[in-house]
Design an enzyme around this catalytic site. Sequence first.
Site, PDB file in Angstrom:
ATOM      1  N   PRO A 108       0.842  -1.203   0.000  1.00  8.18           N
ATOM      2  CA  PRO A 108       0.000   0.000   0.000  1.00  8.18           C
ATOM      3  C   PRO A 108       0.874   1.248   0.000  1.00  8.18           C
ATOM      4  O   PRO A 108       1.829   1.364   0.777  1.00  8.18           O
ATOM      5  CB  PRO A 108      -0.766  -0.127   1.321  1.00  8.18           C
ATOM      6  CG  PRO A 108       0.146  -0.924   2.218  1.00  8.18           C
ATOM      7  CD  PRO A 108       0.881  -1.874   1.305  1.00  8.18           C
ATOM      8  N   THR A 191      -1.348  -1.105  10.045  1.00  4.91           N
ATOM      9  CA  THR A 191      -0.044  -0.438  10.049  1.00  4.91           C
ATOM     10  C   THR A 191       0.199   0.182  11.412  1.00  4.91           C
ATOM     11  O   THR A 191      -0.578   1.021  11.870  1.00  4.91           O
ATOM     12  CB  THR A 191       0.019   0.626   8.938  1.00  4.91           C
ATOM     13  OG1 THR A 191      -0.032  -0.033   7.671  1.00  4.91           O
ATOM     14  CG2 THR A 191       1.310   1.416   9.020  1.00  4.91           C
ATOM     15  N   SER A 331       8.805  -4.467   8.731  1.00  3.57           N
ATOM     16  CA  SER A 331       8.805  -3.254   7.917  1.00  3.57           C
ATOM     17  C   SER A 331       9.254  -2.060   8.727  1.00  3.57           C
ATOM     18  O   SER A 331       8.887  -1.920   9.899  1.00  3.57           O
ATOM     19  CB  SER A 331       7.385  -3.001   7.388  1.00  3.57           C
ATOM     20  OG  SER A 331       7.288  -1.728   6.789  1.00  3.57           O
ATOM     21  N   HIS A 333       8.640   0.895   7.149  1.00  6.82           N
ATOM     22  CA  HIS A 333       7.874   1.848   6.343  1.00  6.82           C
ATOM     23  C   HIS A 333       8.737   2.458   5.242  1.00  6.82           C
ATOM     24  O   HIS A 333       8.621   3.635   4.911  1.00  6.82           O
ATOM     25  CB  HIS A 333       7.304   2.956   7.236  1.00  6.82           C
ATOM     26  CG  HIS A 333       5.952   3.456   6.802  1.00  6.82           C
ATOM     27  ND1 HIS A 333       4.784   2.844   7.161  1.00  6.82           N
ATOM     28  CD2 HIS A 333       5.583   4.513   6.019  1.00  6.82           C
ATOM     29  CE1 HIS A 333       3.759   3.500   6.648  1.00  6.82           C
ATOM     30  NE2 HIS A 333       4.216   4.508   5.936  1.00  6.82           N
ATOM     31  N   TYR A 368      13.913  -4.437  -4.071  1.00  5.75           N
ATOM     32  CA  TYR A 368      13.782  -3.832  -5.382  1.00  5.75           C
ATOM     33  C   TYR A 368      14.074  -4.781  -6.543  1.00  5.75           C
ATOM     34  O   TYR A 368      13.977  -4.384  -7.702  1.00  5.75           O
ATOM     35  CB  TYR A 368      14.737  -2.634  -5.502  1.00  5.75           C
ATOM     36  CG  TYR A 368      14.472  -1.499  -4.541  1.00  5.75           C
ATOM     37  CD1 TYR A 368      13.206  -1.274  -4.010  1.00  5.75           C
ATOM     38  CD2 TYR A 368      15.499  -0.633  -4.173  1.00  5.75           C
ATOM     39  CE1 TYR A 368      12.968  -0.232  -3.135  1.00  5.75           C
ATOM     40  CE2 TYR A 368      15.258   0.423  -3.300  1.00  5.75           C
ATOM     41  CZ  TYR A 368      14.000   0.623  -2.785  1.00  5.75           C
ATOM     42  OH  TYR A 368      13.762   1.668  -1.927  1.00  5.75           O
ATOM     43  N   GLY A 387       7.048  -1.857  -3.012  1.00  4.67           N
ATOM     44  CA  GLY A 387       6.467  -0.537  -2.837  1.00  4.67           C
ATOM     45  C   GLY A 387       6.917   0.469  -3.882  1.00  4.67           C
ATOM     46  O   GLY A 387       6.294   0.623  -4.925  1.00  4.67           O
ATOM     47  N   ARG A 388       8.019   1.153  -3.613  1.00  4.49           N
ATOM     48  CA  ARG A 388       8.468   2.197  -4.542  1.00  4.49           C
ATOM     49  C   ARG A 388       8.590   1.713  -5.991  1.00  4.49           C
ATOM     50  O   ARG A 388       8.200   2.444  -6.907  1.00  4.49           O
ATOM     51  CB  ARG A 388       9.801   2.788  -4.066  1.00  4.49           C
ATOM     52  CG  ARG A 388       9.676   3.692  -2.834  1.00  4.49           C
ATOM     53  CD  ARG A 388      11.001   4.356  -2.499  1.00  4.49           C
ATOM     54  NE  ARG A 388      10.895   5.223  -1.341  1.00  4.49           N
ATOM     55  CZ  ARG A 388      11.164   4.859  -0.089  1.00  4.49           C
ATOM     56  NH1 ARG A 388      11.558   3.606   0.148  1.00  4.49           N
ATOM     57  NH2 ARG A 388      11.056   5.718   0.905  1.00  4.49           N
TER      58      ARG A 388
END
Length: 440
Positions: A108, A191, A331, A333, A368, A387-388
């Site tokens: 998310p 979260t 995580s 974040h 990544y 994510g990113r």
Amino acid sequence: MTTDAPDGTAELSGRGRQNQIYSAGVFGRSPSVPTDFDELERRARRAMTARAWAYIAGGAGRGSTMDANRRALDSWAIVPRVLRDVSTRDISVELFGQRLPAPLLFAPVGAGALVHDDADAHIGRAAAQLGVPYIFSNQGCVPMEKTAQVMDAIRPGSPKWFQLYWSTDDELVYSLVARAEKSGAQAIVVTLDTTMLGWRPQDLNIGSLPFARAEGIDQYTSDPRFMEIVAERVANPVGVRPTVELTIGAVRSLFSMARNVPGSLLRNLVSPTPRTAVQTFLDIYARPSLTWDDVATLRDKTDLPVVLKGILHPDDARKAVEIGVDGVIVSNHGGRQIDGEIASVEALPGVVDAVAGRAKVLVDSGIYSGSDVFTVLALGADAALIGRPHMYGLAINGADGARDVVANIAAEFDLTLGLAGHTSVADLSRDALSYRGCRH
């Protein structure tokens, strides 16, 4: 690159994905997104506005936690085994009774409209085409019901989870959970590490908080309990309404609020509702007083698996299992909350050992590539959140870009698995790795 499949699906096997790309190359077509992270990031930055880049790519403080995430992954080396038959491989995994084609989830990410209009619907489309879960952001720019419809139109019963930020209003919390259940969510992800915003200089230096412009609050403005609170505040304003300085920035913010809150643009421009909705969100969106008792109550109120995101200490992992939580996500974040925080991958082995197979363990922050996925699965994770990278793909080429980024990661993982001498995720253990770095 656009695939030949009529539903837009992308190949997840390594050789299949390579063949898609090389076959398109014969006709002079290159991939829609770069296949390496560094170039992906460079091109995404060119595609994004300054505000979008600050929010998506920025980290807490000096960014040392983001650096630590990379160092922690690089401190492990893959040790291949040879002369094994790896001609047939299976990268699928099972999470909460559902078989997934790859050990990946779309993480998310809030305020996605900074990157692309209707971002959540496009990300949902990408996830549905691949058959892997999208965790709906609580700070999304599209109501969860609409995103679920988009996903199920592509693949009925598409795997989907819901990320929950625990508001100061418990009625709102349980309203969001009920909506997630009705939308077909298969897990609730709470979260824990954002009970208040961390110190994020890239946003602070340009004075940009998306939510203050009603960007990323669509789950709230589409919620009956939230709009009930807003209506009460409009009807019974407390205190004196502050004077608004008339500047170009203020006018732009007013238009942003008017566009991003339900209702006609013209009506919203003169109505107090959009501004009240924004202020209400800012007042109640997170709850610093959240405790284990609240999580235990949620566990009793929903039949869905409950997953806690932001677990980094083994004792917290043990406590989560004790109260009946079904999974944890290791995580930090993405390095966005605490500068100088432990890297997720450094914390992962301790959490895995503490959970001892009694709950699922997932991981995010700085993952990544396919080799990164191999590393975290060998360290004991059941799956990884991306994510990113998928947001960078979204910035470059919309839903197709987000899809292709995750497909590339899955394909690289499949190749890495085979080249390292393994045929399934179940084969992996810490014996597949060698520690080569110093923790910082």
